[in-house]
Design a protein around this motif. Structure first.
Motif, PDB file in Angstrom:
ATOM      1  N   GLU A 772     -81.745  10.157 -78.840  1.00 21.17           N
ATOM      2  CA  GLU A 772     -81.100   8.866 -78.560  1.00 21.17           C
ATOM      3  C   GLU A 772     -81.143   7.934 -79.762  1.00 21.17           C
ATOM      4  O   GLU A 772     -80.483   6.877 -79.763  1.00 21.17           O
ATOM      5  CB  GLU A 772     -81.755   8.193 -77.352  1.00 21.17           C
ATOM      6  CG  GLU A 772     -83.238   7.952 -77.480  1.00 21.17           C
ATOM      7  CD  GLU A 772     -84.072   9.179 -77.099  1.00 21.17           C
ATOM      8  OE1 GLU A 772     -85.303   9.066 -77.126  1.00 21.17           O
ATOM      9  OE2 GLU A 772     -83.486  10.242 -76.801  1.00 21.17           O
ATOM     10  N   CYS A 773     -81.896   8.322 -80.782  1.00 22.96           N
ATOM     11  CA  CYS A 773     -81.962   7.494 -81.998  1.00 22.96           C
ATOM     12  C   CYS A 773     -80.692   7.609 -82.838  1.00 22.96           C
ATOM     13  O   CYS A 773     -80.509   6.844 -83.793  1.00 22.96           O
ATOM     14  CB  CYS A 773     -83.157   7.914 -82.848  1.00 22.96           C
ATOM     15  SG  CYS A 773     -84.753   7.684 -82.050  1.00 22.96           S
ATOM     16  N   PHE A 774     -79.821   8.566 -82.520  1.00 26.65           N
ATOM     17  CA  PHE A 774     -78.606   8.823 -83.295  1.00 26.65           C
ATOM     18  C   PHE A 774     -77.399   8.880 -82.371  1.00 26.65           C
ATOM     19  O   PHE A 774     -77.509   9.345 -81.242  1.00 26.65           O
ATOM     20  CB  PHE A 774     -78.751  10.142 -84.066  1.00 26.65           C
ATOM     21  CG  PHE A 774     -80.075  10.311 -84.760  1.00 26.65           C
ATOM     22  CD1 PHE A 774     -80.425   9.518 -85.838  1.00 26.65           C
ATOM     23  CD2 PHE A 774     -80.991  11.243 -84.301  1.00 26.65           C
ATOM     24  CE1 PHE A 774     -81.650   9.668 -86.455  1.00 26.65           C
ATOM     25  CE2 PHE A 774     -82.219  11.402 -84.921  1.00 26.65           C
ATOM     26  CZ  PHE A 774     -82.563  10.609 -85.996  1.00 26.65           C
ATOM     27  N   PRO A 775     -76.235   8.442 -82.858  1.00 21.78           N
ATOM     28  CA  PRO A 775     -75.987   7.784 -84.145  1.00 21.78           C
ATOM     29  C   PRO A 775     -76.247   6.285 -84.058  1.00 21.78           C
ATOM     30  O   PRO A 775     -76.022   5.671 -83.010  1.00 21.78           O
ATOM     31  CB  PRO A 775     -74.511   8.073 -84.392  1.00 21.78           C
ATOM     32  CG  PRO A 775     -73.920   8.111 -83.008  1.00 21.78           C
ATOM     33  CD  PRO A 775     -74.980   8.693 -82.111  1.00 21.78           C
ATOM     34  N   LYS A 776     -76.700   5.704 -85.150  1.00 24.91           N
ATOM     35  CA  LYS A 776     -76.919   4.267 -85.268  1.00 24.91           C
ATOM     36  C   LYS A 776     -76.501   3.818 -86.660  1.00 24.91           C
ATOM     37  O   LYS A 776     -76.325   4.636 -87.566  1.00 24.91           O
ATOM     38  CB  LYS A 776     -78.398   3.912 -85.074  1.00 24.91           C
ATOM     39  CG  LYS A 776     -79.009   4.357 -83.747  1.00 24.91           C
ATOM     40  CD  LYS A 776     -78.547   3.514 -82.587  1.00 24.91           C
ATOM     41  CE  LYS A 776     -79.266   3.959 -81.309  1.00 24.91           C
ATOM     42  NZ  LYS A 776     -78.765   3.213 -80.126  1.00 24.91           N
ATOM     43  N   ARG A 777     -76.379   2.518 -86.814  1.00 23.58           N
ATOM     44  CA  ARG A 777     -76.091   1.964 -88.131  1.00 23.58           C
ATOM     45  C   ARG A 777     -77.376   1.938 -88.969  1.00 23.58           C
ATOM     46  O   ARG A 777     -78.483   2.026 -88.438  1.00 23.58           O
ATOM     47  CB  ARG A 777     -75.523   0.555 -87.996  1.00 23.58           C
ATOM     48  CG  ARG A 777     -74.224   0.501 -87.206  1.00 23.58           C
ATOM     49  CD  ARG A 777     -73.647  -0.882 -87.121  1.00 23.58           C
ATOM     50  NE  ARG A 777     -73.076  -1.303 -88.386  1.00 23.58           N
ATOM     51  CZ  ARG A 777     -72.278  -2.364 -88.526  1.00 23.58           C
ATOM     52  NH1 ARG A 777     -71.944  -3.096 -87.470  1.00 23.58           N
ATOM     53  NH2 ARG A 777     -71.797  -2.688 -89.700  1.00 23.58           N
ATOM     54  N   LEU A 778     -77.211   1.804 -90.257  1.00 21.11           N
ATOM     55  CA  LEU A 778     -78.362   1.723 -91.143  1.00 21.11           C
ATOM     56  C   LEU A 778     -78.915   0.310 -91.101  1.00 21.11           C
ATOM     57  O   LEU A 778     -78.212  -0.650 -91.443  1.00 21.11           O
ATOM     58  CB  LEU A 778     -77.979   2.083 -92.582  1.00 21.11           C
ATOM     59  CG  LEU A 778     -79.124   2.057 -93.604  1.00 21.11           C
ATOM     60  CD1 LEU A 778     -80.105   3.197 -93.344  1.00 21.11           C
ATOM     61  CD2 LEU A 778     -78.581   2.157 -95.035  1.00 21.11           C
ATOM     62  N   PRO A 779     -80.181   0.125 -90.705  1.00 22.96           N
ATOM     63  CA  PRO A 779     -80.751  -1.226 -90.713  1.00 22.96           C
ATOM     64  C   PRO A 779     -80.998  -1.705 -92.139  1.00 22.96           C
ATOM     65  O   PRO A 779     -81.234  -0.905 -93.049  1.00 22.96           O
ATOM     66  CB  PRO A 779     -82.075  -1.049 -89.958  1.00 22.96           C
ATOM     67  CG  PRO A 779     -82.418   0.386 -90.103  1.00 22.96           C
ATOM     68  CD  PRO A 779     -81.125   1.135 -90.199  1.00 22.96           C
ATOM     69  N   ASN A 780     -80.954  -3.002 -92.307  1.00 20.94           N
ATOM     70  CA  ASN A 780     -81.090  -3.576 -93.641  1.00 20.94           C
ATOM     71  C   ASN A 780     -82.397  -3.180 -94.319  1.00 20.94           C
ATOM     72  O   ASN A 780     -82.435  -2.934 -95.523  1.00 20.94           O
ATOM     73  CB  ASN A 780     -80.991  -5.101 -93.549  1.00 20.94           C
ATOM     74  CG  ASN A 780     -81.085  -5.751 -94.920  1.00 20.94           C
ATOM     75  OD1 ASN A 780     -80.178  -5.654 -95.725  1.00 20.94           O
ATOM     76  ND2 ASN A 780     -82.216  -6.397 -95.188  1.00 20.94           N
TER      77      ASN A 780
END
Length: 934
Positions: A772-780
């Motif tokens: 569930e950790c994917f897909p996500k945006r890249l955190p700053n």
């Protein structure tokens, strides 16, 4: 309590006494040199420091507040004893070289320690008074250790005189022995070594004797005569050193030289001689001691030698007039003496060819990352430093000097350092001064180019971040051995915690840890800051510039980036995506998530997708092909691209291993319709998790952008886990592995079990599902880490290539197969790992042999772990890694990629990352040669 405090006190006091005995030995028991040390910044800090000040305050306040001394003193001893124990354990303690004299001094000092403890035990009225007397002894330890040395000196002098007398008597028996004496402020050792090498060419080693390294005092020379001088010796080459007038004269009375060489005179040791005039007179004692039929040689490049040449009344020669660089006159002087002794020009020329380093006192070495290191640390003097800087001026690239301020220059010190500073300003791009004594004077000439750093690790980091391949570092005078080792072999690690690892956060450097630690305390920067401090866009822009593409989109992992590409290519249910066997489940699961079918293609000799098998497995359902560039070696791009176009297939480049790799001058990632990269913890660059998708296709780019915009950021806790990773791995897990592998595994497992750290591959992914950790945006926060590493990419890849070349050269004639040991034109690999395969373990008909091969690699890895070498990176045993992946659930059919399966069973991947250097690589090579296949 008293016994406990006694043990603590004994540990820290023994360390202090050993240091002062080391210092006395370093200064050759010369009281003037010893005292002069305390005029330096470092010398003053030995006496005037916070710990000593605190002890004095405790002693002064004792009558008024006795309990303060007890509580603070006890804590102080605990920390000092722990520090002493740790320094002993990691061999960081400064201690003297063991000689008979030093052993006696240590024994006397230890007996004094026991005597103090005994007397304090007998007479202390309470535990507080007990601590008071121990503390008082601490403050006086430098004086007590020095008193031991000085009180022993009369005995040492008697012993010295006996040794000298015996040496004189033995020397008197050698009537025909020709002695060549060499004196001067500099150049003595080089001239001695050059002359010995030349004379041996004609006379042979059995007829020529020389004094050994640092054997230039009355005792050292006498011991050389007593131990090494044999009846067959005809020539004795003697290096002569002194710190007072009369010293050279004494050495001449022992050796009776007939030939004297004055190599050069300057301000060196003026602090002990008192004046320049005394230095000149002391060196000239050599010439004055020669017999009437003796011969004197003077360095024509030195003004004081030229003046003395004019006054000499015996047979004399000048040498070195034609020297083109500093130090060449030492060779010319040795050649002049050889001519005097009857050697021909042909004999001399033949001998000179054998001299490895003709630049006297200097060694030229190849350092890490393509750096050139000039090692001039044997000794330092003003003329030598100036000449080395003049030579440095002729070299290409950036020029850096690392040196302390010169010592024992007396009244000349200020002017000498101003001259050196001016020369540094003319020649160097950076100067690192390791002591403060004359830093001000150096800066007067060099300006902002001179920085003060004394910690070897900080100096190393400064140099590595400032330099690039081809730059030159000049090391002058007493540079810490640790720094020399760092520049030649890599990062310094204490022996206690030394671990060689392939995949435990391998890319992390000190600046990365600092960044992660700083970000931990700035949670407002973790996800998507609305301020200008956000660096996600900066990272994407850097990728666009680097690859020359229109589109670059960041994600929280390489698999998220691949999912975006599959979405942009409109991959649907039952579409077939061809990809190689011997790959990671992270490349397969995004395909399964789209309900498409992964079709596994066998590999070629470079561990990449085989074009021939690729052609065979294309069907009407085939939609795209994905090429991997395994371990940073470019796949057969042109052939695969041609086949893909003929069959109307999209070409996706999996560049997780190959950021920066090139094929025919073009970057991998720019050949296909789209490419993705991973910033995983063991990839080319690392932000623990992270990824990027790039393309030049407008339609695909807009679709990836749309996909990215719909995604959320990972949870705060997930980001927190990733920021903890570089900190805990480097300062907790790796040291634990260094102590004991079971302790390391237990700690690492604990951190994963309780979700303090996240795993590289989640449990669900091994079953063909996405976490569930994917897909996500890249955190700053991770973009900050990735951007910091991306800016070091060129240095990282250059380093990997150098380590790979080192492995290749060392293992080429062994029983390992080196699949990437090939010099193919147009290929510029990144070598994320350097793979090696075990030979002769397979038979096409027997899968059991493959099993035995896997067990053989298991045994090799087991033996490696016992030696703190952790080579298992998960890329082995299975055609879809990690090895505990359920290959059926990820769509792999056993036997469909036979070469991939055989490779997986026999492969060992050697580390090449930035924290592996030649000494580590050599340790791995030595291990493999002993425990590898037979």
């Amino acid at each position: 309590m008293a016994i406990f405090l006694s043990i603590l006190w004994f540990l820290r006091t023994t360390k202090v006494i050993l240091f002062y005995l080391y210092l006395w030995q370093l200064k050759e028991y010369h009281i003037g040199r010893f005292l002069d040390h305390f005029r330096t910044e470092k010398g003053k800090s030995l006496i005037f420091n916070k710990i000593n000040l605190l002890k004095l305050v405790l002693l002064a306040s004792f009558p008024a507040v006795p309990l303060l001394l007890f509580f603070v003193g006890s804590i102080l001893y605990i920390f000092e004893a722990l520090k002493a124990s740790f320094d002993f354990l990691i061999k960081k303690i400064k201690k003297p070289v063991l000689t008979k004299k030093i052993l006696v001094l240590i024994l006397i000092s230890v007996l004094i320690e026991f005597l103090v403890l005994y007397l304090v035990f007998l007479n202390a009225e309470s535990i507080v008074w007990f601590l008071f007397w121990l503390l008082l002894f601490d403050v006086l330890t430098p004086l007590i250790a020095s008193a031991v040395v000085l009180l022993f000196q009369p005995i040492a002098v008697l012993g010295r005189n006996q040794v000298i007398k015996r040496a004189k008597n033995k020397r008197a028996k050698f009537k025909d022995l020709l002695v060549v004496g060499i004196a001067g402020s500099y150049g003595k050792t080089s001239t001695k070594e050059f002359l010995y090498t030349i004379l041996v060419e004609k006379f042979g080693e059995n007829k020529v004797l020389k004094t050994k390294e640092h054997q230039n005092s009355e005792v050292g020379i006498s011991q050389c005569i007593l131990s090494d001088l044999k009846p067959e010796h005809e020539i004795f080459v003697v290096e002569m050193g002194a710190y007072n007038r009369g010293g050279i004269k004494l050495l001449c009375s022992i050796t009776k030289p007939k030939i004297g060489i004055l190599t050069g005179i300057n301000e060196q040791h003026m602090a002990t001689f008192g004046s320049q005039e005394n230095i000149i007179k002391a060196k000239y004692e050599l010439i004055e001691s020669l017999p009437q039929d003796g011969t004197a040689f003077f360095n024509a490049k030195n003004k004081y030698c030229l003046e003395l040449y004019q006054t000499a009344k015996i047979k004399k020669y000048l040498y070195g007039e034609k020297a083109k660089f500093f130090g060449e006159e030492n060779i010319l002087g040795a050649m002049a003496v050889a001519r005097e002794l009857g050697m021909t020009e042909e004999e001399i020329s033949k001998a000179v060819e054998k001299i490895a380093y003709k630049f006297g006192g200097v060694q030229f070495k190849k350092g890490i990352d393509g750096l050139n290191v000039i090692d001039a640390t044997y000794s330092a003097n003003p003329d030598g430093v100036m000449a080395h800087l003049e030579y440095l001026k002729t070299l290409p690239g950036k020029k850096i000097i690392v040196m302390p301020c010169l010592i024992e220059l007396g009244r000349a010190s200020k002017e000498v350092h101003q001259r050196i500073g001016k020369k540094i300003g003319e020649v160097c791009d950076l100067s690192i001064i390791t002591t403060r004594d004359r830093l001000k004077e150096i800066r007067e000439g060099s300006g902002s180019k001179a920085v003060f750093l004394e910690n070897p690790k900080e100096i190393f980091e400064k140099i590595r971040n400032f330099c690039q391949s081809g730059d030159t570092i000049l090391l002058e005078s007493r540079v810490p051995p640790v720094l020399i080792g760092q520049l030649l072999f890599g990062r310094y690690r204490t022996g206690l915690f030394q671990v060689i690892s392939t995949s435990l956060s391998p890319n992390v450097e000190k600046d990365d840890v600092r960044l992660a630690f700083r970000l931990l305390w700035q949670p407002w920067k973790w996800r998507n800051p609305s301020t200008s401090s956000g660096q996600v866009a900066d990272l994407e822009e850097e990728f666009k510039k680097y690859f020359g593409v229109k589109y670059a989109f960041s994600f929280n992992s390489g698999r998220s980036a691949l999912m975006a590409i599959l979405e942009a290519l409109e991959i649907k249910k039952d579409d077939e995506i061809l990809l190689q066997g011997f790959t990671c489940n992270s490349a397969v699961n995004p395909i399964l998530a789209k309900e498409a079918k992964p079709i596994f293609v066998d590999i070629d000799d470079t561990l990449n997708l085989d074009p021939e098998d690729f052609k065979k497995k294309i069907t009407s359902q085939s939609k795209a092909v994905m090429i991997q560039h395994s371990f940073g070696w470019p796949a057969q791009i042109e052939e695969i691209s041609r086949i893909a176009k003929e069959n109307n297939l999209y070409l996706i480049e999996d560049c997780a291993h190959s950021l920066g790799a090139k094929y025919q001058g073009k970057l991998c990632g720019t050949f296909g319709d789209a490419a993705f990269f991973s910033f995983g913890r063991d990839k080319i660059i690392s932000s623990v998790f992270g990824g990027m998708a790039i393309t030049n296709n407008e339609k695909i780019g807009e679709r990836i952008k749309s996909f990215q915009e719909k995604l959320d950021f990972p949870s705060i806790f997930w980001i927190f886990q990733q920021l903890l990773h570089p900190i805990l791995i480097n300062y907790l897990v790796l040291p634990a592995y260094g102590l004991n592998q079971c302790l390391g595994r237990l700690l690492f497992g604990f951190l994963h079990q309780f979700s303090i750290l996240s795993k590289a591959v989640y449990k669900k992914e091994k079953q063909g599902e996405l976490s569930e950790c994917f897909p996500k945006r890249l955190p700053n926060a991770l973009a900050v880490l990735a951007l910091n590493q991306f800016r070091k990419l060129e240095r990282y890849n250059r380093h990997r290539q150098e380590i790979a070349a080192f492995y290749q050269e060392a293992l080429k004639n062994t029983d390992f197969i080196l699949p990437l040991a090939r010099n193919k034109a147009g290929i510029e690999p990144t070598f994320m790992r350097y793979p090696v395969l075990i030979k002769n373990k397979f038979d096409e008909r027997s899968s059991s042999l493959a099993l035995r091969s896997a067990r053989a690699t298991d045994e090799i890895l087991k033996q490696a772990r016992k030696r703190k070498i952790y080579l298992d990176d998960g890329w082995r045993k299975s055609p879809v890694v990690p090895s505990d992946t359920d290959i059926k659930k990820v769509g792999y059919i056993a036997g469909s990629c036979s070469r991939a399966e055989k490779t997986a069973a026999t492969i060992l991947n050697l580390p090449t990352h930035i924290n592996i250097f030649q000494k580590d690589a050599q340790k791995i090579i030595n291990f493999l040669k002993n425990y590898g296949p037979r």
